[in-house]
Design a protein around this motif. Structure first.
Motif, PDB file in Angstrom:
ATOM      1  N   LYS A  23      -0.221 110.201  25.688  1.00 10.96           N
ATOM      2  CA  LYS A  23       0.768 111.125  26.261  1.00 10.96           C
ATOM      3  C   LYS A  23       0.398 112.567  25.928  1.00 10.96           C
ATOM      4  CE  LYS A  23       4.579 112.352  28.230  1.00 10.96           C
ATOM      5  NZ  LYS A  23       4.596 112.502  29.671  1.00 10.96           N
ATOM      6  N   GLY A  24      -0.060 112.809  24.701  1.00 10.23           N
ATOM      7  CA  GLY A  24      -0.477 114.154  24.308  1.00 10.23           C
ATOM      8  C   GLY A  24      -1.654 114.642  25.126  1.00 10.23           C
ATOM      9  N   VAL A  25      -2.636 113.784  25.342  1.00  6.49           N
ATOM     10  CA  VAL A  25      -3.813 114.147  26.132  1.00  6.49           C
ATOM     11  C   VAL A  25      -3.399 114.442  27.571  1.00  6.49           C
ATOM     12  CG1 VAL A  25      -5.944 113.244  27.142  1.00  6.49           C
ATOM     13  CG2 VAL A  25      -5.508 112.984  24.704  1.00  6.49           C
ATOM     14  N   GLN A  26      -2.522 113.629  28.108  1.00  3.48           N
ATOM     15  CA  GLN A  26      -2.070 113.839  29.486  1.00  3.48           C
ATOM     16  C   GLN A  26      -1.368 115.192  29.622  1.00  3.48           C
ATOM     17  OE1 GLN A  26       0.481 110.762  30.992  1.00  3.48           O
ATOM     18  NE2 GLN A  26       0.610 111.683  33.013  1.00  3.48           N
ATOM     19  N   THR A  27      -0.508 115.521  28.680  1.00  2.95           N
ATOM     20  CA  THR A  27       0.210 116.795  28.715  1.00  2.95           C
ATOM     21  C   THR A  27      -0.763 117.962  28.588  1.00  2.95           C
ATOM     22  OG1 THR A  27       2.147 115.744  27.723  1.00  2.95           O
ATOM     23  CG2 THR A  27       2.029 118.139  27.598  1.00  2.95           C
ATOM     24  N   GLN A  28      -1.695 117.869  27.660  1.00  3.42           N
ATOM     25  CA  GLN A  28      -2.667 118.946  27.457  1.00  3.42           C
ATOM     26  C   GLN A  28      -3.552 119.125  28.691  1.00  3.42           C
ATOM     27  OE1 GLN A  28      -4.428 117.213  24.019  1.00  3.42           O
ATOM     28  NE2 GLN A  28      -2.942 118.092  22.596  1.00  3.42           N
ATOM     29  N   ALA A  29      -3.991 118.029  29.278  1.00  2.96           N
ATOM     30  CA  ALA A  29      -4.842 118.101  30.466  1.00  2.96           C
ATOM     31  C   ALA A  29      -4.085 118.710  31.642  1.00  2.96           C
ATOM     32  CB  ALA A  29      -5.366 116.714  30.826  1.00  2.96           C
ATOM     33  N   GLU A  30      -2.817 118.352  31.782  1.00  2.00           N
ATOM     34  CA  GLU A  30      -2.003 118.915  32.867  1.00  2.00           C
ATOM     35  C   GLU A  30      -1.798 120.417  32.690  1.00  2.00           C
ATOM     36  OE1 GLU A  30       1.546 116.551  32.881  1.00  2.00           O
ATOM     37  OE2 GLU A  30       0.581 114.900  33.960  1.00  2.00           O
ATOM     38  N   GLU A  31      -1.593 120.857  31.448  1.00  2.00           N
ATOM     39  CA  GLU A  31      -1.424 122.289  31.191  1.00  2.00           C
ATOM     40  C   GLU A  31      -2.690 123.056  31.547  1.00  2.00           C
ATOM     41  OE1 GLU A  31      -0.312 122.517  27.096  1.00  2.00           O
ATOM     42  OE2 GLU A  31       1.768 121.911  27.478  1.00  2.00           O
ATOM     43  N   THR A  70     -12.597 115.396  20.889  1.00  2.00           N
ATOM     44  CA  THR A  70     -13.947 114.970  20.547  1.00  2.00           C
ATOM     45  C   THR A  70     -13.928 113.716  19.688  1.00  2.00           C
ATOM     46  OG1 THR A  70     -14.642 117.271  20.622  1.00  2.00           O
ATOM     47  CG2 THR A  70     -16.132 115.761  19.564  1.00  2.00           C
ATOM     48  N   VAL A  71     -12.898 113.538  18.886  1.00  2.00           N
ATOM     49  CA  VAL A  71     -12.792 112.363  18.022  1.00  2.00           C
ATOM     50  C   VAL A  71     -12.610 111.094  18.850  1.00  2.00           C
ATOM     51  CG1 VAL A  71     -11.327 111.244  16.291  1.00  2.00           C
ATOM     52  CG2 VAL A  71     -11.890 113.654  16.073  1.00  2.00           C
ATOM     53  N   MET A  72     -11.834 111.182  19.921  1.00  2.00           N
ATOM     54  CA  MET A  72     -11.460 109.987  20.671  1.00  2.00           C
ATOM     55  C   MET A  72     -12.179 109.826  22.011  1.00  2.00           C
ATOM     56  SD  MET A  72      -9.274 108.564  18.678  1.00  2.00           S
ATOM     57  CE  MET A  72      -8.052 107.534  19.422  1.00  2.00           C
ATOM     58  N   MET A  73     -12.864 110.861  22.472  1.00  2.00           N
ATOM     59  CA  MET A  73     -13.482 110.808  23.801  1.00  2.00           C
ATOM     60  C   MET A  73     -14.996 110.922  23.714  1.00  2.00           C
ATOM     61  SD  MET A  73     -11.185 113.265  26.129  1.00  2.00           S
ATOM     62  CE  MET A  73      -9.430 113.286  26.024  1.00  2.00           C
ATOM     63  N   ASP A  74     -15.603 110.680  24.844  1.00  8.91           N
ATOM     64  CA  ASP A  74     -17.041 110.839  24.976  1.00  8.91           C
ATOM     65  C   ASP A  74     -17.388 112.323  24.826  1.00  8.91           C
ATOM     66  OD1 ASP A  74     -19.703 110.633  25.598  1.00  8.91           O
ATOM     67  OD2 ASP A  74     -19.398 110.096  27.695  1.00  8.91           O
ATOM     68  N   TYR A 118      -8.874 107.352  30.082  1.00 12.62           N
ATOM     69  CA  TYR A 118      -8.533 106.900  28.730  1.00 12.62           C
ATOM     70  C   TYR A 118      -7.137 106.279  28.670  1.00 12.62           C
ATOM     71  CZ  TYR A 118     -12.750 109.221  27.349  1.00 12.62           C
ATOM     72  OH  TYR A 118     -14.062 109.582  27.239  1.00 12.62           O
ATOM     73  N   GLU A 119      -6.682 105.756  29.784  1.00 13.71           N
ATOM     74  CA  GLU A 119      -5.375 105.128  29.849  1.00 13.71           C
ATOM     75  C   GLU A 119      -5.363 103.838  29.037  1.00 13.71           C
ATOM     76  OE1 GLU A 119      -2.191 104.229  33.350  1.00 13.71           O
ATOM     77  OE2 GLU A 119      -4.295 103.840  33.783  1.00 13.71           O
ATOM     78  N   ILE A 120      -4.293 103.614  28.311  1.00 14.46           N
ATOM     79  CA  ILE A 120      -4.151 102.407  27.502  1.00 14.46           C
ATOM     80  C   ILE A 120      -3.605 101.294  28.405  1.00 14.46           C
ATOM     81  CG2 ILE A 120      -3.048 101.363  25.490  1.00 14.46           C
ATOM     82  CD1 ILE A 120      -4.983 103.683  24.859  1.00 14.46           C
ATOM     83  N   GLY A 123      -5.996  95.375  29.122  1.00 15.21           N
ATOM     84  CA  GLY A 123      -7.423  95.054  29.114  1.00 15.21           C
ATOM     85  C   GLY A 123      -8.189  95.833  28.057  1.00 15.21           C
ATOM     86  N   ASN A 124      -7.756  97.071  27.775  1.00 12.85           N
ATOM     87  CA  ASN A 124      -8.402  97.868  26.751  1.00 12.85           C
ATOM     88  C   ASN A 124      -8.108  97.348  25.349  1.00 12.85           C
ATOM     89  OD1 ASN A 124      -9.124  99.503  28.842  1.00 12.85           O
ATOM     90  ND2 ASN A 124      -7.805 101.197  28.289  1.00 12.85           N
ATOM     91  N   ILE A 125      -6.935  96.797  25.172  1.00 19.37           N
ATOM     92  CA  ILE A 125      -6.504  96.367  23.835  1.00 19.37           C
ATOM     93  C   ILE A 125      -7.001  94.971  23.513  1.00 19.37           C
ATOM     94  CG2 ILE A 125      -4.483  95.868  22.403  1.00 19.37           C
ATOM     95  CD1 ILE A 125      -3.038  98.063  24.035  1.00 19.37           C
ATOM     96  N   LEU A 126      -6.910  94.081  24.472  1.00 19.87           N
ATOM     97  CA  LEU A 126      -7.279  92.680  24.227  1.00 19.87           C
ATOM     98  C   LEU A 126      -8.688  92.403  24.509  1.00 19.87           C
ATOM     99  CD1 LEU A 126      -4.165  91.028  25.815  1.00 19.87           C
ATOM    100  CD2 LEU A 126      -4.535  91.541  23.425  1.00 19.87           C
TER     101      LEU A 126
END
Length: 126
Positions: A23-31, A70-74, A118-120, A123-126
């Motif tokens: 949610k934080g990434v989505q908000t930051q990207a939208e801004e 950078t910690v969580m993305m490519d 990077y949507e959760i 399939g990403n979790i299991l």
């Protein structure tokens, strides 16, 4: 039984963290995409000063989130976005609004793609 509860708790904690981060990434990207939209509109009107201001605001927001992204993305994606910002800023400063416009649109597209990429999902979790 305790091991099962511990595992379920850890999984729940991980999913909660991931959803909050998403949610934080989505908000930051939208801004930042909103700033790109302002810059693009200004470039269409050949208002270089207003476009440069919007690009600088986007750049400032980007530098605030860059370390956490950078910690969580490519790293390549983050570096490409930074490169687009630098190019757009230099093209705008030189008065080359056509190239600046294309860089801004490219950056805006990348920003819209990040939350989708990077949507959760289950399939990403299991």
């Amino acid at each position: 039984m305790k091991k099962l509860l511990f595992a379920a708790g850890m999984l729940l904690g991980f999913i909660s963290f991931a959803l909050l981060w998403q949610k934080g990434v989505q908000t930051q990207a939208e801004e930042m995409a909103s700033q790109c939209k302002k810059a693009a509109h200004a470039l269409l009107n050949e208002d270089g000063e207003r476009a440069l201001h919007a690009i600088e605001e986007c750049e400032a927001r980007f530098h605030k989130v860059k370390s956490s992204w950078t910690v969580m993305m490519d790293h390549e994606i983050v570096d490409e976005m930074e490169e687009s910002l630098v190019k757009a800023k230099s093209f705008c400063t030189m008065g080359d609004y056509t190239r600046c416009y294309s860089e801004i649109l490219s950056l805006r597209h990348r920003l819209y793609e990040i939350p989708k990429r990077y949507e959760i999902t289950a399939g990403n979790i299991l």
